[in-house]
Enzyme design. Sequence first.
Site, PDB file in Angstrom:
ATOM      1  N   SER A  35     -34.808  23.594   8.701  1.00  0.00           N
ATOM      2  CA  SER A  35     -35.840  22.592   8.448  1.00  0.00           C
ATOM      3  C   SER A  35     -36.642  23.017   7.231  1.00  0.00           C
ATOM      4  CB  SER A  35     -36.770  22.497   9.663  1.00  0.00           C
ATOM      5  OG  SER A  35     -37.837  21.632   9.390  1.00  0.00           O
TER       6      SER A  35
ATOM      7  N   LYS B 132     -42.755  22.561  11.795  1.00  0.00           N
ATOM      8  CA  LYS B 132     -41.662  22.870  12.733  1.00  0.00           C
ATOM      9  C   LYS B 132     -41.288  24.349  12.640  1.00  0.00           C
ATOM     10  CE  LYS B 132     -38.944  18.708  13.231  1.00  0.00           C
ATOM     11  NZ  LYS B 132     -37.717  18.020  12.835  1.00  0.00           N
TER      12      LYS B 132
ATOM     13  N   GLU C 124     -28.114  16.185   4.874  1.00  0.00           N
ATOM     14  CA  GLU C 124     -28.430  14.785   5.139  1.00  0.00           C
ATOM     15  C   GLU C 124     -28.085  14.412   6.575  1.00  0.00           C
ATOM     16  OE1 GLU C 124     -27.586  10.440   3.294  1.00  0.00           O
ATOM     17  OE2 GLU C 124     -26.625  12.132   2.270  1.00  0.00           O
TER      18      GLU C 124
ATOM     19  N   ASP D 257     -33.203  17.489  16.136  1.00  0.00           N
ATOM     20  CA  ASP D 257     -33.401  16.103  15.738  1.00  0.00           C
ATOM     21  C   ASP D 257     -34.122  15.431  16.890  1.00  0.00           C
ATOM     22  OD1 ASP D 257     -33.275  14.045  13.900  1.00  0.00           O
ATOM     23  OD2 ASP D 257     -31.483  13.182  14.804  1.00  0.00           O
TER      24      ASP D 257
ATOM     25  N   HIS E  70     -40.793  16.255  24.957  1.00  0.00           N
ATOM     26  CA  HIS E  70     -39.356  16.358  24.717  1.00  0.00           C
ATOM     27  C   HIS E  70     -39.029  17.670  24.009  1.00  0.00           C
ATOM     28  CE1 HIS E  70     -41.595  14.577  21.531  1.00  0.00           C
ATOM     29  NE2 HIS E  70     -40.582  14.466  20.685  1.00  0.00           N
ATOM     30  N   ARG E  71     -39.840  18.001  22.958  1.00  0.00           N
ATOM     31  CA  ARG E  71     -39.560  19.220  22.194  1.00  0.00           C
ATOM     32  C   ARG E  71     -39.830  20.454  23.055  1.00  0.00           C
ATOM     33  NH1 ARG E  71     -42.090  17.661  18.509  1.00  0.00           N
ATOM     34  NH2 ARG E  71     -40.449  16.528  17.458  1.00  0.00           N
TER      35      ARG E  71
HETATM   36  P1  IMP Z   1     -36.892  14.516  12.608  1.00  0.00           P
HETATM   37  O1  IMP Z   1     -36.586  15.063  13.980  1.00  0.00           O
HETATM   38  O2  IMP Z   1     -37.665  15.470  11.768  1.00  0.00           O
HETATM   39  O3  IMP Z   1     -35.709  13.889  11.968  1.00  0.00           O
HETATM   40  O4  IMP Z   1     -37.914  13.302  12.749  1.00  0.00           O
HETATM   41  C1  IMP Z   1     -38.137  12.690  13.933  1.00  0.00           C
HETATM   42  C2  IMP Z   1     -39.203  11.612  13.783  1.00  0.00           C
HETATM   43  O5  IMP Z   1     -39.434  11.123  15.109  1.00  0.00           O
HETATM   44  C3  IMP Z   1     -40.546  12.139  13.299  1.00  0.00           C
HETATM   45  O6  IMP Z   1     -40.742  11.893  11.937  1.00  0.00           O
HETATM   46  C4  IMP Z   1     -41.533  11.307  14.114  1.00  0.00           C
HETATM   47  O7  IMP Z   1     -41.731  10.091  13.483  1.00  0.00           O
HETATM   48  C5  IMP Z   1     -40.786  11.018  15.393  1.00  0.00           C
HETATM   49  N1  IMP Z   1     -41.157  12.019  16.404  1.00  0.00           N
HETATM   50  C6  IMP Z   1     -40.384  13.011  16.900  1.00  0.00           C
HETATM   51  N2  IMP Z   1     -41.072  13.743  17.790  1.00  0.00           N
HETATM   52  C7  IMP Z   1     -42.301  13.211  17.837  1.00  0.00           C
HETATM   53  C8  IMP Z   1     -43.475  13.558  18.568  1.00  0.00           C
HETATM   54  O8  IMP Z   1     -43.555  14.528  19.345  1.00  0.00           O
HETATM   55  N3  IMP Z   1     -44.544  12.768  18.361  1.00  0.00           N
HETATM   56  C9  IMP Z   1     -44.537  11.710  17.513  1.00  0.00           C
HETATM   57  N4  IMP Z   1     -43.487  11.358  16.801  1.00  0.00           N
HETATM   58  C10 IMP Z   1     -42.366  12.094  16.957  1.00  0.00           C
END
Ligand code: IMP
Length: 198
Positions: A10, A15, A42, A71, A181-182
């Site tokens: 990342s 993160k 990507e 993701d 979730h995370r």
């Molecule tokens: P990525 O996992 O960085 O590709 O992006 C996931 C996208 O999902 C983020 O930019 C947020 O818009 C949304 N997202 C993922 N997890 C959260 C969270 O815990 N709170 C709010 N938005 C989230």
Amino acid sequence: MKFEKIVVASHNQGKINEFKTMLEPYHIEVVSAGELELPDVEETGTTFEENARLKAETLAAQCGLPCLADDSGLCVNALDGRPGVYSARYAPNRDFNKGMEMLLAELSKSRSKDRSAYFACVLALAMPGGGCQIFEGRVDGEIALEPRGAAGFGYDPIFVPKGYDRTFAEFSKEAKNQISHRGRAFGQFENFLKASLA
Ligand code: IMP
């Protein structure tokens, strides 16, 4: 299995810091893809798992170290799971105030009264010689009628987790991590680490 160093796939400092904090107790050094000058991978997949796996496996093959990628996104049931893997791209120029406004407008136009939604996160840990472990977390809830709260990021102000009447943006970071979730995907990854290091 021994993990002395893990590369986090990342370029998002928030993160990277979260991963560093989580791996500190295990004495695992965390290096970011940026520090190793590895290019961004990507996200061409159509599922969270595909994207996480793609990022982790590509970087592990490039740098010869175990790589961790994630993701995540928001899936709204009345919108057939959208924005889902496209959550980051759904908001124009990553303006999430605008993104939330668009999502609320789409939902109010949809004929369904269903406001249920979930956040999903998939973590992939890829080994340089091949092999990839997947850890998943999900939190169910509902889309609020309007944004509330100032904490968090992304779609937090419009997501009310099941069993609560506050949005994620009205939770402290620690309280959100307990049920998010995370946090849940991290929990699974930690269980795997504990078992591997035992
Ligand atoms: P990525 O996992 O960085 O590709 O992006 C996931 C996208 O999902 C983020 O930019 C947020 O818009 C949304 N997202 C993922 N997890 C959260 C969270 O815990 N709170 C709010 N938005 C989230």
